[in-house]
Design a protein around this motif. Sequence first.
Motif, mmCIF file in Angstrom:
data_model
loop_
_atom_site.group_PDB
_atom_site.id
_atom_site.type_symbol
_atom_site.label_atom_id
_atom_site.label_comp_id
_atom_site.label_asym_id
_atom_site.label_seq_id
_atom_site.Cartn_x
_atom_site.Cartn_y
_atom_site.Cartn_z
ATOM 1 N N GLU A 56 4.031 -9.528 7.789
ATOM 2 C CA GLU A 56 3.119 -8.379 7.751
ATOM 3 C C GLU A 56 3.859 -7.094 7.372
ATOM 4 N N ALA A 57 5.034 -6.907 7.969
ATOM 5 C CA ALA A 57 5.814 -5.717 7.660
ATOM 6 C C ALA A 57 6.366 -5.792 6.240
ATOM 7 N N LEU A 58 6.870 -6.967 5.881
ATOM 8 C CA LEU A 58 7.486 -7.157 4.570
ATOM 9 C C LEU A 58 6.490 -6.884 3.441
ATOM 10 N N ALA A 59 5.328 -7.554 3.498
ATOM 11 C CA ALA A 59 4.328 -7.353 2.443
ATOM 12 C C ALA A 59 3.760 -5.944 2.502
ATOM 13 N N GLY A 60 3.676 -5.405 3.720
ATOM 14 C CA GLY A 60 3.123 -4.060 3.895
ATOM 15 C C GLY A 60 3.978 -2.990 3.249
ATOM 16 N N MET A 61 5.301 -3.125 3.364
ATOM 17 C CA MET A 61 6.187 -2.095 2.811
ATOM 18 C C MET A 61 6.702 -2.459 1.416
ATOM 19 N N THR A 62 6.181 -3.559 0.847
ATOM 20 C CA THR A 62 6.526 -3.870 -0.547
ATOM 21 C C THR A 62 5.254 -3.896 -1.398
ATOM 22 N N VAL A 63 4.639 -5.074 -1.524
ATOM 23 C CA VAL A 63 3.540 -5.214 -2.494
ATOM 24 C C VAL A 63 2.343 -4.315 -2.199
ATOM 25 N N ARG A 64 2.006 -4.141 -0.922
ATOM 26 C CA ARG A 64 0.786 -3.366 -0.614
ATOM 27 C C ARG A 64 0.886 -1.931 -1.115
ATOM 28 N N ILE A 65 2.102 -1.387 -1.070
ATOM 29 C CA ILE A 65 2.264 -0.004 -1.549
ATOM 30 C C ILE A 65 2.974 0.042 -2.912
ATOM 31 N N GLY A 66 3.076 -1.125 -3.559
ATOM 32 C CA GLY A 66 3.637 -1.178 -4.911
ATOM 33 C C GLY A 66 5.140 -0.931 -4.968
ATOM 34 N N ASN A 67 5.860 -1.295 -3.918
ATOM 35 C CA ASN A 67 7.308 -1.082 -3.879
ATOM 36 C C ASN A 67 8.057 -2.369 -4.203
ATOM 37 N N LYS A 68 8.974 -2.308 -5.159
ATOM 38 C CA LYS A 68 9.708 -3.505 -5.576
ATOM 39 C C LYS A 68 11.123 -3.528 -5.034
ATOM 40 N N ASP A 69 11.497 -2.514 -4.266
ATOM 41 C CA ASP A 69 12.877 -2.414 -3.791
ATOM 42 C C ASP A 69 12.972 -2.896 -2.339
ATOM 43 N N LEU A 70 13.571 -4.076 -2.164
ATOM 44 C CA LEU A 70 13.621 -4.697 -0.844
ATOM 45 C C LEU A 70 14.463 -3.880 0.142
ATOM 46 N N ASP A 71 15.596 -3.344 -0.319
ATOM 47 C CA ASP A 71 16.436 -2.514 0.558
ATOM 48 C C ASP A 71 15.635 -1.354 1.142
ATOM 49 N N LYS A 72 14.891 -0.708 0.273
ATOM 50 C CA LYS A 72 14.126 0.459 0.724
ATOM 51 C C LYS A 72 12.974 0.056 1.637
ATOM 52 N N ALA A 73 12.405 -1.128 1.357
ATOM 53 C CA ALA A 73 11.338 -1.626 2.237
ATOM 54 C C ALA A 73 11.876 -1.863 3.643
ATOM 55 N N ILE A 129 1.229 -2.543 10.153
ATOM 56 C CA ILE A 129 0.051 -2.990 9.392
ATOM 57 C C ILE A 129 -0.871 -1.799 9.121
ATOM 58 N N SER A 130 -1.175 -1.062 10.179
ATOM 59 C CA SER A 130 -2.035 0.106 10.002
ATOM 60 C C SER A 130 -1.363 1.143 9.101
ATOM 61 N N VAL A 131 -0.061 1.301 9.271
ATOM 62 C CA VAL A 131 0.688 2.232 8.422
ATOM 63 C C VAL A 131 0.545 1.836 6.955
ATOM 64 N N SER A 132 0.687 0.527 6.685
ATOM 65 C CA SER A 132 0.624 0.074 5.286
ATOM 66 C C SER A 132 -0.761 0.331 4.690
ATOM 67 N N GLU A 133 -1.802 0.277 5.534
ATOM 68 C CA GLU A 133 -3.139 0.562 5.012
ATOM 69 C C GLU A 133 -3.330 2.054 4.732
ATOM 70 N N VAL A 134 -2.945 2.904 5.679
ATOM 71 C CA VAL A 134 -3.172 4.338 5.411
ATOM 72 C C VAL A 134 -2.371 4.793 4.191
ATOM 73 N N LEU A 135 -1.164 4.264 4.031
ATOM 74 C CA LEU A 135 -0.351 4.646 2.864
ATOM 75 C C LEU A 135 -0.974 4.144 1.568
ATOM 76 N N SER A 136 -1.320 2.843 1.549
ATOM 77 C CA SER A 136 -1.814 2.273 0.289
ATOM 78 C C SER A 136 -3.203 2.812 -0.045
ATOM 79 N N TRP A 137 -3.976 3.111 0.983
ATOM 80 C CA TRP A 137 -5.292 3.724 0.764
ATOM 81 C C TRP A 137 -5.127 5.085 0.093
ATOM 82 N N ALA A 138 -4.225 5.894 0.628
ATOM 83 C CA ALA A 138 -3.999 7.221 0.052
ATOM 84 C C ALA A 138 -3.429 7.115 -1.361
ATOM 85 N N MET A 139 -2.529 6.136 -1.569
ATOM 86 C CA MET A 139 -1.940 5.958 -2.898
ATOM 87 C C MET A 139 -2.988 5.559 -3.926
#
Lengths: 635, 171
Positions: free
Chosen positions: A321-338, A353-363
Motif C-alpha cells: 500500500e505504501a509502495l504503490a501509494g508513493m510511486t505509481v499513484r502519484i506518478g513517481n518512478k524513483d524508488l529511493d525517493k518513494a 493510503i489516505s496521504v496517497s489519495e489526497v496527493l494524487s487527487w490534488a495532482m
Amino acid sequence: MSGLSRFYGYVGRVLRVNLTTREVRVVELEEGLVRAYLGGRGLNVVRLYYEVSPGVNPLSPENKLFFGVGPVVGTGFPLGARLNVTAKSPQTGILGDSNVGGHFAPELKYAGFDQVVIEGRSSRPVYLYIHDGAVEVRDADGLWGMRVREAYEAIRREVGDPGVQIAVVGPAAENLVRFSGIFFNRSRPAARTGLGTVMASKGLKAIAVRGDGYVEVAKPELFEKLVEEVEFEVYSHEQYWPRRVMGTTRILMAANKIGVLPGKHFTEPEVPYAFEVSGEMLALRYNVKNRACFSCVVPCSRVFVVKRFSECFISEGPEYEALAGMTVRIGNKDLDKALKAIELVNDLGMDVISVSEVLSWAMELYSRGVLSREEVGGLSLDWGDMEVVMELLMDIAYRRGFGDVLADGVVAAAEKLGKGLEIAFHVKRLEMIQADPRGLKGYGLGFAVSSRGADHLRSEPFIELSDDPEVGLMMFGEPEATLRLGVRGKGRLVAYYENLCALVDSLGVCKNLAENMDILNYQKVAKLVEAVTGMTLSVAEVEAIGERIVNLERVYDVREGVRREHDVLPERFLREPLKVGASTGHVIELDLMLDEYYRVRGWDVRSGIPTVRKLEELGLRDVVEDLRRMGLLPG
Amino acid sequence: MGLHVVVDLSKCSGCRYCEVWCSFTHEKVFSTSFSRIRVIKDDVIGMDFPIVCQQCVQAVCVSVCPTGALYVGSDGVVRLERMKCVRCGKCLDACPYGAVFKDPVNGFPLICDLCGGRAVCVMKCPTNALSLYPLTEVEVVGVEGLGRRYELALTEFGKLLERWGVRVRVK
C-alpha cells in the motif's frame, strides 16, 4: 459448550483508564462477551456500540479508544500477534477500526490485560506505562511535538528496558490531521480511520507496555498438534517463499500484470516502469534482512538499505500500500525517493493510503488545470515531483497552507475548494486503497460495504485472484465468484470472507494465514478455539461469531446514518471503462453485486439495514430494540 | 565451549518463536519471561539478537555459584540443582553473555539445558537462524600452498560457517 473453569487463552482482565479523572479500574473480562465475540475486534466493537452513543463527536472526551487482544495472542500459534484498535472515527464519523501486528499485542497480555479502554481527555500530555497488572499515567509534556521515532526512543530510554513495546502518535495526530495513525515501535501502524487523531485528542502521546506474565492454553497436546499442522501447511505453501522474499510488495508487479494499479490517480492501471518500483526491485537491490511479528513463521517484513551516497538510510518495510501509494499513484518512478517519502509519512504519523489519495487527487486536478498554482499554495504539483511531495507532507502534518486543506481528508478538501468531489476516491470518507475495483470486482464490492469505508482488509477476497471457476463453484455454488472479472456470486464471496476476517481479527491472528494463504478456515478455527480456550464450538457457532461481529458493526454504522446509498463507489469506477491493461473495457457492476450481498446477509435490500430476523438469529436482541426505538427497522 | 546453540544473525527475524516454545517446553506456559533464550531487539535499526547459553567449558556461572547448585553434567551441559540453589543471583551477574535469566515468579536462574540434545528453539526456528553447534565438521585438505589471501578468506568465512553450525578443520 463446556464451561470455562478458568480463562485459558485469556488473562481475564480489562484495564480502564479515565484520563479526565485519572481514575484507573481493573475489571474482570466478562465470560458472556468472550463467548459471543471472542476478543480483539469483536470485544472492541461490542463495547464501542454500548459505550459510545450515536452522535458523539469523535474528538470529544466522550469518544473511547479500545485496544483489544484475542485469545490466541501470546501463545506460540503461528501468525498470532495481532492487536485491534477501535474508536469512533474522526475521519469518517462511523466505525473506526484498525489492526496491527508486531510485538505489542502479546506484551499487553503478558503485562496483564486482554483489553485496554481509554476514556476522557487529559488536560496535559501524558503517556501510559502498563506493566505487570498495573498502570502509571506519566507526564508527556516533553514528548509532545516529537516525531514517531524520536518519541519511541525517548520513552524506551525513560522506561529503561529494550523489551518495552511502545505505541505512539506523531505530530500529525497532535495537529488533528484526520488520517493520523498509531505507530507501534516506530514502523508498524494501526493507520486507517484516524485512530491516532483520537488518541492525540485525548492528550495521550503514547502507551508503553511490558510484562512478565504468561498465557496458558486449555488443551496443550491438541494445541501442539494443531501448530505442527499449520507450520507444515505454511512451509509447504506456494506463497511462502514469495511472501518471505517480498512480503506484500510482490503485489505491485502482479497488479500491473492484471491492470489494476492506481497509476496517476487510477488513470493508468498498467505502467511501463512497474519493475523499477517493484517488490522484486526491493528484494534485488535494497533488502538486507527479514523480520517478523511475534510468534510468526512467515517473516514477511524486510529491513532495507537505501544506498545512495549522502542520502543513505536503513529502515523496515514497506508494504504494498505504501509502495504503490508513493510511486505509481502519484506518478513517481524513483524508488529511493518513494522510500524516503514513506519514511517521512510514518515519522509524522500519518496513514500512507489516505496521504496517497489526497496527493494524487490534488495532482490530477492540478494537471487538468482545475486547480491553479495559487490555489495549491504556489506549489508546482506535477506528477512525481517528489521535492514538492516532501514539502507538502510536512505542510499536511503541520497544517500549513495547502497542506491544511488536505489534512481533513479528500472529501473535506473537495468541499473546502468546492471542486473535485467527483474524483475524490473514497467510500464513506475513507480514502481508497491501491487497487482498481474495475479489475477486481469482489474487492470493489468489499470496499463499498466495508464497515470502516474503502478498505480491502474487511473482506480480503484474495481467492478471486485465483481466477479458478471450480473453486467458486465448490465454495459458493457459482463459478464467477472466484473470477476476478466475474459479477455473480460476489455477494456470497464477500460475505463469507468478511465473516472470516472478523473472526480472525477477534482471535488475534493474521489475515495472511486465513484469507491469503487459506490455511486457517472455519474448521481449524473451531479446533483452535477449543485447544486455546477450552470452549467447544461447532463450526456453525464459530461462523456465527464472525457474522455477529459484522452485523453489529453494520448496526453501529446504521445508527450513525449509513444506508445502502452510502455503500457506493466513486463514479469513475462505475462509468468509465478501463482503457489499457488486462482489465480493459471493464467498469464495476456494483448494484447487481450489492443486491446479492444484502440478500446473502439477510439485510433489507432497499435500505441496507439488517433485518430483525437476522439480528435475532445472531442473538442481538438488544440491538433490535435499539433500532426499533430509533425507528430504523424497515417495515 | 561445548555443544551449544549458535546463531546466524543475518537470518534471525526476531519472531521470538524460540522464546515462547522454550517457555512452553520447560514451564508449560507461553511467555517470554520464562524462556532460556531471549531475542534482544531494536526496531530502529532492525536488530534481532538472540542470547543463549554458550555452554562454556570453564563456566563462570558454575564457578561463582556459592552452593554448588550449578554444575556441569557429564554430558558437558550446565545444570541446576534447585534444592541447593539459594537464588542469590550471582550467576546472572557473572555470565559474560547475559545468558542466565531469572524466573520472575520464583527467582531461580533459567539456563539453557539443550532440551536433552533436541533443543526446541533450534527445532522450531522458522528461518534456520539457530543451529546446535557443532552439527558437523568439514575438512579442507591441502590448502597450505594457496597463499595468504586464501588463508585470510578461509579464516573469515570460517566464522560465518560456524554460525551455520559447521566448523572448518584444516588438514
